[in-house]
Design a protein around this motif. Sequence first.
Motif, PDB file in Angstrom:
ATOM      1  N   GLN A  20       0.816  -1.214   0.000  1.00 13.91           N
ATOM      2  CA  GLN A  20       0.000   0.000   0.000  1.00 13.91           C
ATOM      3  C   GLN A  20       0.851   1.266   0.000  1.00 13.91           C
ATOM      4  O   GLN A  20       0.575   2.212  -0.745  1.00 13.91           O
ATOM      5  CB  GLN A  20      -0.933   0.002   1.205  1.00 13.91           C
ATOM      6  CG  GLN A  20      -2.022  -1.047   1.113  1.00 13.91           C
ATOM      7  CD  GLN A  20      -2.828  -1.176   2.407  1.00 13.91           C
ATOM      8  OE1 GLN A  20      -2.369  -0.794   3.482  1.00 13.91           O
ATOM      9  NE2 GLN A  20      -4.027  -1.726   2.284  1.00 13.91           N
ATOM     10  N   LYS A  21       1.873   1.298   0.848  1.00  8.98           N
ATOM     11  CA  LYS A  21       2.713   2.497   0.941  1.00  8.98           C
ATOM     12  C   LYS A  21       3.451   2.784  -0.365  1.00  8.98           C
ATOM     13  O   LYS A  21       3.622   3.946  -0.745  1.00  8.98           O
ATOM     14  CB  LYS A  21       3.708   2.368   2.098  1.00  8.98           C
ATOM     15  CG  LYS A  21       3.073   2.529   3.461  1.00  8.98           C
ATOM     16  CD  LYS A  21       4.097   2.470   4.572  1.00  8.98           C
ATOM     17  CE  LYS A  21       4.746   3.826   4.700  1.00  8.98           C
ATOM     18  NZ  LYS A  21       5.626   3.926   5.890  1.00  8.98           N
ATOM     19  N   SER A  22       3.866   1.735  -1.059  1.00  8.97           N
ATOM     20  CA  SER A  22       4.571   1.959  -2.324  1.00  8.97           C
ATOM     21  C   SER A  22       3.613   2.491  -3.387  1.00  8.97           C
ATOM     22  O   SER A  22       3.973   3.360  -4.178  1.00  8.97           O
ATOM     23  CB  SER A  22       5.266   0.686  -2.798  1.00  8.97           C
ATOM     24  OG  SER A  22       4.348  -0.345  -3.056  1.00  8.97           O
ATOM     25  N   GLU A  23       2.376   2.000  -3.389  1.00 12.32           N
ATOM     26  CA  GLU A  23       1.383   2.515  -4.341  1.00 12.32           C
ATOM     27  C   GLU A  23       1.082   3.990  -4.068  1.00 12.32           C
ATOM     28  O   GLU A  23       0.980   4.788  -4.999  1.00 12.32           O
ATOM     29  CB  GLU A  23       0.098   1.700  -4.274  1.00 12.32           C
ATOM     30  CG  GLU A  23       0.214   0.352  -4.941  1.00 12.32           C
ATOM     31  CD  GLU A  23      -1.092  -0.419  -4.931  1.00 12.32           C
ATOM     32  OE1 GLU A  23      -1.865  -0.318  -3.956  1.00 12.32           O
ATOM     33  OE2 GLU A  23      -1.334  -1.123  -5.925  1.00 12.32           O
ATOM     34  N   VAL A  24       0.946   4.344  -2.803  1.00 10.23           N
ATOM     35  CA  VAL A  24       0.678   5.742  -2.437  1.00 10.23           C
ATOM     36  C   VAL A  24       1.843   6.637  -2.847  1.00 10.23           C
ATOM     37  O   VAL A  24       1.647   7.732  -3.383  1.00 10.23           O
ATOM     38  CB  VAL A  24       0.388   5.864  -0.922  1.00 10.23           C
ATOM     39  CG1 VAL A  24       0.383   7.321  -0.478  1.00 10.23           C
ATOM     40  CG2 VAL A  24      -0.940   5.204  -0.576  1.00 10.23           C
ATOM     41  N   ALA A  25       3.061   6.183  -2.637  1.00 10.98           N
ATOM     42  CA  ALA A  25       4.245   6.969  -2.989  1.00 10.98           C
ATOM     43  C   ALA A  25       4.315   7.232  -4.491  1.00 10.98           C
ATOM     44  O   ALA A  25       4.639   8.342  -4.920  1.00 10.98           O
ATOM     45  CB  ALA A  25       5.516   6.268  -2.518  1.00 10.98           C
ATOM     46  N   VAL A  26       3.988   6.235  -5.300  1.00  9.61           N
ATOM     47  CA  VAL A  26       4.019   6.420  -6.753  1.00  9.61           C
ATOM     48  C   VAL A  26       2.894   7.360  -7.190  1.00  9.61           C
ATOM     49  O   VAL A  26       3.120   8.274  -7.989  1.00  9.61           O
ATOM     50  CB  VAL A  26       3.936   5.061  -7.487  1.00  9.61           C
ATOM     51  CG1 VAL A  26       3.762   5.253  -8.979  1.00  9.61           C
ATOM     52  CG2 VAL A  26       5.185   4.236  -7.207  1.00  9.61           C
ATOM     53  N   LYS A  27       1.705   7.160  -6.652  1.00  8.20           N
ATOM     54  CA  LYS A  27       0.573   8.043  -6.995  1.00  8.20           C
ATOM     55  C   LYS A  27       0.829   9.477  -6.559  1.00  8.20           C
ATOM     56  O   LYS A  27       0.394  10.417  -7.211  1.00  8.20           O
ATOM     57  CB  LYS A  27      -0.712   7.535  -6.343  1.00  8.20           C
ATOM     58  CG  LYS A  27      -1.295   6.321  -7.011  1.00  8.20           C
ATOM     59  CD  LYS A  27      -2.552   5.872  -6.308  1.00  8.20           C
ATOM     60  CE  LYS A  27      -3.029   4.544  -6.883  1.00  8.20           C
ATOM     61  NZ  LYS A  27      -4.179   4.008  -6.120  1.00  8.20           N
ATOM     62  N   SER A  28       1.523   9.656  -5.444  1.00  6.47           N
ATOM     63  CA  SER A  28       1.820  10.987  -4.919  1.00  6.47           C
ATOM     64  C   SER A  28       3.045  11.618  -5.571  1.00  6.47           C
ATOM     65  O   SER A  28       3.510  12.683  -5.141  1.00  6.47           O
ATOM     66  CB  SER A  28       2.054  10.908  -3.411  1.00  6.47           C
ATOM     67  OG  SER A  28       0.930  10.386  -2.764  1.00  6.47           O
ATOM     68  N   LEU A  90       7.795  -0.291  -8.566  1.00  3.18           N
ATOM     69  CA  LEU A  90       6.457  -0.046  -9.112  1.00  3.18           C
ATOM     70  C   LEU A  90       6.486   1.090 -10.126  1.00  3.18           C
ATOM     71  O   LEU A  90       5.857   1.010 -11.176  1.00  3.18           O
ATOM     72  CB  LEU A  90       5.474   0.267  -7.982  1.00  3.18           C
ATOM     73  CG  LEU A  90       4.016   0.482  -8.398  1.00  3.18           C
ATOM     74  CD1 LEU A  90       3.473  -0.759  -9.105  1.00  3.18           C
ATOM     75  CD2 LEU A  90       3.168   0.830  -7.182  1.00  3.18           C
ATOM     76  N   TYR A  91       7.232   2.131  -9.834  1.00  4.42           N
ATOM     77  CA  TYR A  91       7.378   3.246 -10.761  1.00  4.42           C
ATOM     78  C   TYR A  91       7.973   2.767 -12.084  1.00  4.42           C
ATOM     79  O   TYR A  91       7.536   3.163 -13.159  1.00  4.42           O
ATOM     80  CB  TYR A  91       8.266   4.331 -10.157  1.00  4.42           C
ATOM     81  CG  TYR A  91       8.458   5.522 -11.061  1.00  4.42           C
ATOM     82  CD1 TYR A  91       7.580   6.590 -11.016  1.00  4.42           C
ATOM     83  CD2 TYR A  91       9.520   5.580 -11.961  1.00  4.42           C
ATOM     84  CE1 TYR A  91       7.742   7.688 -11.845  1.00  4.42           C
ATOM     85  CE2 TYR A  91       9.692   6.668 -12.797  1.00  4.42           C
ATOM     86  CZ  TYR A  91       8.805   7.717 -12.734  1.00  4.42           C
ATOM     87  OH  TYR A  91       8.968   8.793 -13.574  1.00  4.42           O
ATOM     88  N   GLY A  92       8.973   1.894 -12.001  1.00  7.35           N
ATOM     89  CA  GLY A  92       9.604   1.358 -13.204  1.00  7.35           C
ATOM     90  C   GLY A  92       8.627   0.592 -14.073  1.00  7.35           C
ATOM     91  O   GLY A  92       8.714   0.638 -15.296  1.00  7.35           O
ATOM     92  N   TYR A  93       7.692  -0.078 -13.452  1.00  3.16           N
ATOM     93  CA  TYR A  93       6.678  -0.796 -14.220  1.00  3.16           C
ATOM     94  C   TYR A  93       5.669   0.174 -14.847  1.00  3.16           C
ATOM     95  O   TYR A  93       5.342   0.065 -16.020  1.00  3.16           O
ATOM     96  CB  TYR A  93       5.930  -1.792 -13.335  1.00  3.16           C
ATOM     97  CG  TYR A  93       4.667  -2.295 -13.993  1.00  3.16           C
ATOM     98  CD1 TYR A  93       4.720  -3.155 -15.086  1.00  3.16           C
ATOM     99  CD2 TYR A  93       3.424  -1.877 -13.542  1.00  3.16           C
ATOM    100  CE1 TYR A  93       3.564  -3.593 -15.703  1.00  3.16           C
ATOM    101  CE2 TYR A  93       2.262  -2.312 -14.162  1.00  3.16           C
ATOM    102  CZ  TYR A  93       2.343  -3.170 -15.241  1.00  3.16           C
ATOM    103  OH  TYR A  93       1.199  -3.590 -15.860  1.00  3.16           O
TER     104      TYR A  93
END
Length: 140
Positions: A20-28, A90-93
């Motif tokens: 969850q935290k990694s998804e939030v970081a990429v979205k933010s 996740l950002y790389g994907y």
Amino acid sequence: MALSILYWLNFVSGTKKLHQKSEVAVKSEHVLKFLYDPELRHVQGRVQASMRDRSYHINITLGDNYTVEDSICDCVNGQDKCHHKASLLLYGYKNVSKTDVRESWIKHPKSGPPKKTMTMDELFPPTPKLANYSHAMDSF
């Protein structure tokens, strides 16, 4: 995509909070810098800290079978799994296309017909008025 989602999935496997935290970081838009070298299987980047005015440097070496072989982050949890590393994967994907990868445009150029070389006369043909004038000058 240049980086497989499987690297991220294997990295966050079994840790819902990390997921969850990694998804939030990429979205933010906390991923500030991302570099990927497929030949060396190396990811490097910089991720903004969640609640602080600082960012962390991350280095990740990708292994076989879509795993992370080695990784380090400047944060407190940098030796283990942290959401900064997961965010970079996740950002790389999500954001890296094949044209963003180092030198990929050289390895796979688009093929097309060779360009025709034109002479100056072909590019700038004389106007009919000037052509007639030049022939008239030859007769003097």
